[in-house]
Design a protein around this motif. Structure first.
Motif, PDB file in Angstrom:
ATOM      1  N   LYS A 187       1.017  -1.247   0.151  1.00  0.00           N
ATOM      2  CA  LYS A 187      -0.166  -0.020  -0.106  1.00  0.00           C
ATOM      3  C   LYS A 187       0.701   1.048   0.063  1.00  0.00           C
ATOM      4  O   LYS A 187       0.575   2.293  -0.665  1.00  0.00           O
ATOM      5  CB  LYS A 187      -0.958  -0.031   1.115  1.00  0.00           C
ATOM      6  N   ASP A 188       2.008   1.374   0.978  1.00  0.00           N
ATOM      7  CA  ASP A 188       2.648   2.599   1.025  1.00  0.00           C
ATOM      8  C   ASP A 188       3.737   2.732  -0.131  1.00  0.00           C
ATOM      9  O   ASP A 188       3.908   3.814  -0.490  1.00  0.00           O
ATOM     10  CB  ASP A 188       3.162   2.666   2.424  1.00  0.00           C
ATOM     11  N   VAL A 189       4.281   1.595  -0.414  1.00  0.00           N
ATOM     12  CA  VAL A 189       5.267   1.676  -1.662  1.00  0.00           C
ATOM     13  C   VAL A 189       4.525   2.084  -2.870  1.00  0.00           C
ATOM     14  O   VAL A 189       4.906   3.102  -3.635  1.00  0.00           O
ATOM     15  CB  VAL A 189       5.754   0.314  -1.875  1.00  0.00           C
ATOM     16  N   SER A 190       3.124   1.687  -2.770  1.00  0.00           N
ATOM     17  CA  SER A 190       2.556   2.330  -4.197  1.00  0.00           C
ATOM     18  C   SER A 190       2.305   3.889  -3.895  1.00  0.00           C
ATOM     19  O   SER A 190       2.227   4.407  -5.121  1.00  0.00           O
ATOM     20  CB  SER A 190       1.096   1.299  -4.292  1.00  0.00           C
ATOM     21  N   THR A 191       1.817   4.108  -2.897  1.00  0.00           N
ATOM     22  CA  THR A 191       1.462   5.568  -2.474  1.00  0.00           C
ATOM     23  C   THR A 191       2.608   6.576  -2.542  1.00  0.00           C
ATOM     24  O   THR A 191       2.762   7.544  -3.418  1.00  0.00           O
ATOM     25  CB  THR A 191       0.804   5.824  -1.221  1.00  0.00           C
ATOM     26  N   PHE A 245       6.303   5.657  -3.739  1.00  0.00           N
ATOM     27  CA  PHE A 245       7.511   4.970  -4.662  1.00  0.00           C
ATOM     28  C   PHE A 245       6.805   4.856  -6.032  1.00  0.00           C
ATOM     29  O   PHE A 245       7.559   5.559  -6.816  1.00  0.00           O
ATOM     30  CB  PHE A 245       8.165   4.281  -3.795  1.00  0.00           C
ATOM     31  N   CYS A 246       6.264   3.700  -6.183  1.00  0.00           N
ATOM     32  CA  CYS A 246       5.881   3.482  -7.490  1.00  0.00           C
ATOM     33  C   CYS A 246       4.698   2.665  -7.442  1.00  0.00           C
ATOM     34  O   CYS A 246       4.083   2.076  -6.712  1.00  0.00           O
ATOM     35  CB  CYS A 246       7.043   2.713  -7.974  1.00  0.00           C
ATOM     36  N   THR A 247       3.896   2.644  -8.652  1.00  0.00           N
ATOM     37  CA  THR A 247       2.740   1.915  -8.985  1.00  0.00           C
ATOM     38  C   THR A 247       3.018   0.591  -9.083  1.00  0.00           C
ATOM     39  O   THR A 247       3.902   0.005  -9.705  1.00  0.00           O
ATOM     40  CB  THR A 247       2.076   2.592 -10.376  1.00  0.00           C
TER      41      THR A 247
END
Length: 337
Positions: A193-197, A199-201
């Motif tokens: 969830k937070d890497v998506s938010t 850093f990267c999709t």
């Protein structure tokens, strides 16, 4: 777009925190990216500027509303007025332990209120903070308490590798009994969830095994089959791009080569050894799962270097830049919605 407002906590003022802050906040790249201000002690910060010799003026403010962004100047929100005895290098008193706690609480409050866009923390002495009556293993657990967050994850990151930890500061012998499918799954969910938010999709996650060679079909344990694989399968069923369990002795080669955006590690040293091998000077500690953005240096107070002006600000620079980039990406995603 307006520069993000970044709150920087001083950490232990008898360690290298004030010095690396002074050096980092005088870095031209940092100042181009964000508007930083310090939460800490005026005398400790002024001393750090003298020791490092940076061209930086300290402007004391009584409120975040007074923070301004001017070249060669940094604003400081004073939370303490420590004595010379309290500020002796490498000899933190109980007053320092209380001060460290107050800096973190105030920076967190400002972020929770939306007054600051992110917080960056300098190193603390956990024993000293505990001695002052604040019983937390470290920043991560205190921040989780202050933000009423249960699903927090410690991630260490650099430009080449990101690692998230299922267990953090635990004896190695206790790790197998602490692992559960739900705990592994929670770490996967929070990281994704937070890497998506920030850093990267649609990040690609690699989930590590606990035992050598993924237990070799049960020869060296059964945690892979009984705990980790069910968590990976559940994550994939939720649409998370996760693969595992994978053997730790080979996985990092592929992660560093760009095949994965983050690696989920079962215990502290499984993740931090490769991370620090690659990013000893510029690694960043990121607390995932919080309702606020928090990054930190990936090193301690280094009392032996305090007062020398020789401590590297690389990790503080990297942490401040990463917090800024996270804040900008979050804002852009919110605008797109």
């Amino acid at each position: 777009m307006k520069k993000p407002l970044i709150s920087v906590t001083m950490g232990d003022p008898t360690g290298i925190g004030p010095e690396i802050i002074a050096s980092a906040l005088s870095d031209p790249d940092v100042r181009r990216m964000c508007c930083p201000f310090v939460v800490g002690d005026s005398e400790a910060m002024a001393r750090a500027v003298r020791i490092t010799g940076v061209n930086l003026n300290i402007r004391t403010v009584s409120s975040i509303k007074e923070v301004s962004d001017h070249e060669n100047q940094v604003c400081l929100l004073p939370m303490t007025k420590l004595s010379q005895r309290d500020l002796e290098f490498g000899k933190p008193t109980d007053a320092v332990g209380e001060a460290v706690y107050r800096y973190i609480v105030e920076a967190t409050r400002l972020c929770m209120a939306g007054a600051a866009d992110a917080m960056v923390t300098a190193p603390i002495n956990k024993e000293v903070m505990n001695r002052a009556g604040h019983n937390y293993p470290g920043h991560t657990e205190l921040l989780a308490k202050l933000t009423s967050c249960d699903n927090y994850v410690m991630m260490l990151a650099g430009t080449r590798l990101r690692v998230s930890l299922v267990t953090i500061h635990e004896p190695l012998r206790a790790v197998p009994s602490l692992l559960s499918t739900e705990r592994v799954l929670k770490t996967i969910r929070t990281t994704w969830k937070d890497v998506s938010t920030y850093f990267c999709t649609n990040p690609r996650l690699a989930i590590l095994a606990l035992n050598p060679h993924c237990s070799e079909g049960g020869m060296f344990g059964d945690e892979e089959e009984s705990i980790i694989k069910p968590a990976v399968d559940a994550a994939c069923a939720e649409g998370i791009n996760a693969v595992g369990p994978l053997s730790a002795d080979t996985l990092f080669h592929f992660a560093v080569g760009g095949e994965y955006d983050a690696v989920i590690c079962m215990y502290h040293d499984q993740g931090l050894i490769p991370l620090k091998l690659l990013h000893f000077d510029d690694g960043v500690n990121v607390t995932l799962g919080l309702p606020i953005i928090r990054t930190s240096v990936d090193h301690g107070t280094a009392y032996g270097l305090a007062g020398t002006g020789k401590a590297s600000p690389a990790s503080m620079i990297a942490a401040t830049k990463m917090a800024t980039e996270m804040a900008i990406r979050k804002l852009r995603l919110e605008i797109e919605k």
